[in-house]
Design an enzyme around this catalytic site. Sequence first.
Site, short mmCIF file in Angstrom:
data_model
loop_
_atom_site.label_atom_id
_atom_site.label_comp_id
_atom_site.label_asym_id
_atom_site.label_seq_id
_atom_site.Cartn_x
_atom_site.Cartn_y
_atom_site.Cartn_z
N SER A 119 -6.12 47.93 2.04
CA SER A 119 -5.43 48.07 2.59
C SER A 119 -4.01 48.11 2.36
O SER A 119 -3.32 48.88 3.10
CB SER A 119 -4.88 46.71 4.08
N HIS A 140 -9.31 54.16 3.84
CA HIS A 140 -9.19 52.76 4.55
C HIS A 140 -9.64 53.17 6.45
O HIS A 140 -8.34 53.95 7.14
CB HIS A 140 -7.56 52.90 4.38
N GLU A 152 -7.20 56.49 6.94
CA GLU A 152 -6.30 56.75 6.20
C GLU A 152 -7.62 57.37 4.58
O GLU A 152 -8.02 56.00 3.91
CB GLU A 152 -5.30 56.02 5.91
N ASN A 190 0.14 50.69 6.73
CA ASN A 190 0.11 48.80 7.07
C ASN A 190 1.87 49.19 6.66
O ASN A 190 2.34 47.84 6.20
CB ASN A 190 -0.86 48.40 6.51
C1 LIG Z 1 -5.01 45.50 8.17
C2 LIG Z 1 -5.37 46.90 8.54
O1 LIG Z 1 -5.18 47.48 6.96
C3 LIG Z 1 -5.69 47.56 9.54
C4 LIG Z 1 -6.06 47.34 10.55
O2 LIG Z 1 -7.09 47.75 10.84
S1 LIG Z 1 -4.67 47.12 11.64
C5 LIG Z 1 -5.49 47.18 13.13
C6 LIG Z 1 -5.17 47.78 14.00
N1 LIG Z 1 -5.81 47.85 14.96
C7 LIG Z 1 -5.72 47.80 16.12
O3 LIG Z 1 -4.45 47.65 16.27
C8 LIG Z 1 -6.05 47.08 16.93
C9 LIG Z 1 -5.32 46.52 18.32
N2 LIG Z 1 -5.83 46.30 19.61
C10 LIG Z 1 -6.81 46.87 20.36
O4 LIG Z 1 -6.66 48.34 20.26
C11 LIG Z 1 -7.86 46.40 21.49
O5 LIG Z 1 -7.46 45.27 21.92
C12 LIG Z 1 -9.11 46.67 21.29
C13 LIG Z 1 -9.28 48.02 20.83
C14 LIG Z 1 -9.37 45.70 19.73
C15 LIG Z 1 -9.91 45.60 22.50
O6 LIG Z 1 -9.58 46.16 23.44
P1 LIG Z 1 -8.84 45.64 24.95
O7 LIG Z 1 -9.19 46.67 26.01
O8 LIG Z 1 -8.31 45.16 25.00
O9 LIG Z 1 -10.82 44.82 25.07
P2 LIG Z 1 -11.79 45.28 25.73
O10 LIG Z 1 -12.46 45.84 26.87
O11 LIG Z 1 -12.62 44.52 25.53
O12 LIG Z 1 -12.31 46.42 24.29
C16 LIG Z 1 -12.20 47.98 23.99
C17 LIG Z 1 -13.44 48.41 23.45
O13 LIG Z 1 -13.26 47.69 22.56
C18 LIG Z 1 -14.77 47.01 21.77
N3 LIG Z 1 -14.64 46.02 21.08
C19 LIG Z 1 -13.68 44.94 20.81
N4 LIG Z 1 -13.63 44.57 19.85
C20 LIG Z 1 -14.81 45.27 19.13
C21 LIG Z 1 -15.04 44.57 17.92
N5 LIG Z 1 -14.45 43.11 16.88
N6 LIG Z 1 -15.53 45.13 17.37
C22 LIG Z 1 -16.47 46.10 17.73
N7 LIG Z 1 -16.34 46.81 19.54
C23 LIG Z 1 -15.17 45.69 19.35
C24 LIG Z 1 -15.25 46.81 22.95
O14 LIG Z 1 -16.51 46.68 23.20
C25 LIG Z 1 -15.16 48.00 24.38
O15 LIG Z 1 -16.24 48.72 24.43
P3 LIG Z 1 -17.00 49.47 26.10
O16 LIG Z 1 -16.05 50.08 26.61
O17 LIG Z 1 -18.22 50.63 24.90
O18 LIG Z 1 -17.11 48.26 25.54
N1 LIG Z 2 -9.44 42.67 8.20
C1 LIG Z 2 -8.66 43.97 8.66
O1 LIG Z 2 -8.40 44.21 10.04
C2 LIG Z 2 -8.40 44.69 7.82
C3 LIG Z 2 -8.80 44.87 6.37
N2 LIG Z 2 -9.24 45.79 5.13
C4 LIG Z 2 -9.44 45.73 4.27
O2 LIG Z 2 -10.87 45.46 3.68
C5 LIG Z 2 -11.07 44.41 3.14
C6 LIG Z 2 -11.81 43.44 3.16
O3 LIG Z 2 -11.27 42.54 4.43
P1 LIG Z 2 -12.25 41.87 6.07
O4 LIG Z 2 -12.99 42.21 6.28
O5 LIG Z 2 -11.20 41.76 7.23
O6 LIG Z 2 -12.61 40.62 5.13
P2 LIG Z 2 -13.25 39.04 5.16
O7 LIG Z 2 -12.49 38.05 4.33
O8 LIG Z 2 -13.66 39.62 6.65
O9 LIG Z 2 -14.53 39.65 3.82
C7 LIG Z 2 -14.53 39.89 2.57
C8 LIG Z 2 -15.90 39.92 2.73
O10 LIG Z 2 -16.34 40.01 1.10
C9 LIG Z 2 -16.83 39.07 0.22
N3 LIG Z 2 -16.95 39.36 -0.96
C10 LIG Z 2 -15.94 38.42 -1.54
N4 LIG Z 2 -15.59 39.31 -2.99
C11 LIG Z 2 -17.22 39.90 -2.73
C12 LIG Z 2 -17.38 40.39 -4.29
N5 LIG Z 2 -17.09 40.37 -6.05
N6 LIG Z 2 -18.97 40.83 -3.95
C13 LIG Z 2 -19.59 41.65 -3.43
N7 LIG Z 2 -19.08 40.86 -1.81
C14 LIG Z 2 -17.65 39.99 -1.71
C15 LIG Z 2 -16.08 38.09 1.41
O11 LIG Z 2 -17.50 37.05 0.71
P3 LIG Z 2 -16.74 35.43 0.42
O12 LIG Z 2 -16.26 35.14 2.58
O13 LIG Z 2 -18.42 34.35 0.06
O14 LIG Z 2 -15.65 35.24 -0.61
C16 LIG Z 2 -16.40 37.97 2.73
O15 LIG Z 2 -17.63 38.46 3.08
C17 LIG Z 2 -9.54 44.34 2.30
O16 LIG Z 2 -9.46 45.00 1.44
C18 LIG Z 2 -8.80 44.37 3.68
O17 LIG Z 2 -7.58 44.45 3.08
C19 LIG Z 2 -9.21 47.06 6.13
C20 LIG Z 2 -9.04 47.81 7.35
C21 LIG Z 2 -8.84 46.43 8.19
#
Ligand SMILES: CC(=O)CC(=O)SCCNC(=O)CCNC(=O)[C@H](O)C(C)(C)COP(=O)(O)OP(=O)(O)OC[C@H]1O[C@@H](n2cnc3c(N)ncnc32)[C@H](O)[C@@H]1OP(=O)(O)O
Ligand SMILES: NC(=O)C1=CN([C@@H]2O[C@H](COP(=O)(O)OP(=O)(O)OC[C@H]3O[C@@H](n4cnc5c(N)ncnc54)[C@H](OP(=O)(O)O)[C@@H]3O)[C@@H](O)[C@H]2O)C=CC1
Length: 283
Positions: A119, A140, A152, A190
């Site tokens: 991330s 990403h 990304e 991010n």
């Molecule tokens: C941290 C990082 O490194 C980067 C990141 O990822 S940051 C996070 C980026 N993501 C966001 O910002 C998500 C923001 N939220 C959303 O866009 C929406 O709330 C959401 C798409 C998650 C859910 O949408 P919603 O309209 O509120 O709910 P809902 O109607 O239940 O879902 C819409 C669709 O998404 C699907 N969906 C929801 N959650 C899901 C999940 N966890 N996995 C797979 N599909 C999912 C649903 O099945 C539904 O699909 P259908 O149209 O086929 O039924």
């Molecule tokens: N959460 C988010 O919205 C997003 C996350 N990311 C990035 O994706 C990555 C994973 O995040 P996320 O899926 O949320 O994390 P989770 O905690 O859901 O999953 C991480 C998984 O990796 C496993 N793991 C840890 N170390 C090892 C290893 N050495 N070999 C194999 N498996 C391992 C963990 O096992 P255990 O639990 O047993 O340690 C766990 O099952 C991070 O780099 C995060 O920054 C990117 C985009 C969005």
Amino acid sequence: MAINKVMVIGAGQMGAGIAQVCAQSGYEVILNDVSEEALEKGTKGIEKQLARSVAKERITENEKKETLSRLSTSTQLEDAGSCDMVIEAVVENMDVKTKVFGDLDTIAPAHAILASNTSSLPITEIAAATNRPDQVIGMHFMNPVPVMKLVEIIRGLQTSEETYKVVEDMAVQLSKTPVEVKDFPGFVSNRILMPMINEAIFAVYEGVASPEDIDTVMKLGTNHPMGPLTLADFIGLDTCLYIMEVLHDGFGDSKYRPCPLLRKYVKAGWLGKKSGRGFYQYQ
Ligand SMILES: CC(=O)CC(=O)SCCNC(=O)CCNC(=O)[C@H](O)C(C)(C)COP(=O)(O)OP(=O)(O)OC[C@H]1O[C@@H](n2cnc3c(N)ncnc32)[C@H](O)[C@@H]1OP(=O)(O)O
Ligand SMILES: NC(=O)C1=CN([C@@H]2O[C@H](COP(=O)(O)OP(=O)(O)OC[C@H]3O[C@@H](n4cnc5c(N)ncnc54)[C@H](OP(=O)(O)O)[C@@H]3O)[C@@H](O)[C@H]2O)C=CC1
């Protein structure tokens, strides 16, 4: 170079989603994790998502079966020896990631591309743990992977043009929209999203409003699909904290300091939706 077989490392919320979209797009996929339990949970989640898609008539029962037949699981990193591409999605920690990439470098075939779903962590530093920095890249995905259109793509200092092109083509093959981003802490997504989430946590910490009201303001007032605190719980509070720390260390600017309340919740094991409690309670 043609990609046929992909290993996805880490069967958490991101790894499982990445494995699903790769298998649905025709790639042979090995989902790898250190824990059998995580693999079981990850594959159950994929089966459930595919069953939903069948029920909604988006895919046929046969397509579901074919997707699942392309997906296998493994706890052995050695299985990367048969893959053209590895996408790492383990915990957001540089030491863990560099260990995985160092090991992969000795296991994966010479032609294989090693991508990280990090991330925020520097791709250049992850690449330096290998002897093939030209074949290391950031890929990403956004959460939830099957729904979100963006990937990304982050070039490390030494990422080759060929590696970039192969990964860009693969993102399109997965029906995603690739965007090229330079290797700076937090990339684009991010660097912008996480300070907003951190600020929402400061607003809770300072008693400005309740988590529910803060989320309502941002949902109804700025049309965000989820409020920032619901989104933080959804991403994982541990991941949010790791990202803020990377921004803070990487830029050396106090505006990126993680909110003490975020640290406290993570220390308490309140990691958000995945642990059952964060700013909200689940189940
Ligand atoms: C941290 C990082 O490194 C980067 C990141 O990822 S940051 C996070 C980026 N993501 C966001 O910002 C998500 C923001 N939220 C959303 O866009 C929406 O709330 C959401 C798409 C998650 C859910 O949408 P919603 O309209 O509120 O709910 P809902 O109607 O239940 O879902 C819409 C669709 O998404 C699907 N969906 C929801 N959650 C899901 C999940 N966890 N996995 C797979 N599909 C999912 C649903 O099945 C539904 O699909 P259908 O149209 O086929 O039924
Ligand atoms: N959460 C988010 O919205 C997003 C996350 N990311 C990035 O994706 C990555 C994973 O995040 P996320 O899926 O949320 O994390 P989770 O905690 O859901 O999953 C991480 C998984 O990796 C496993 N793991 C840890 N170390 C090892 C290893 N050495 N070999 C194999 N498996 C391992 C963990 O096992 P255990 O639990 O047993 O340690 C766990 O099952 C991070 O780099 C995060 O920054 C990117 C985009 C969005």
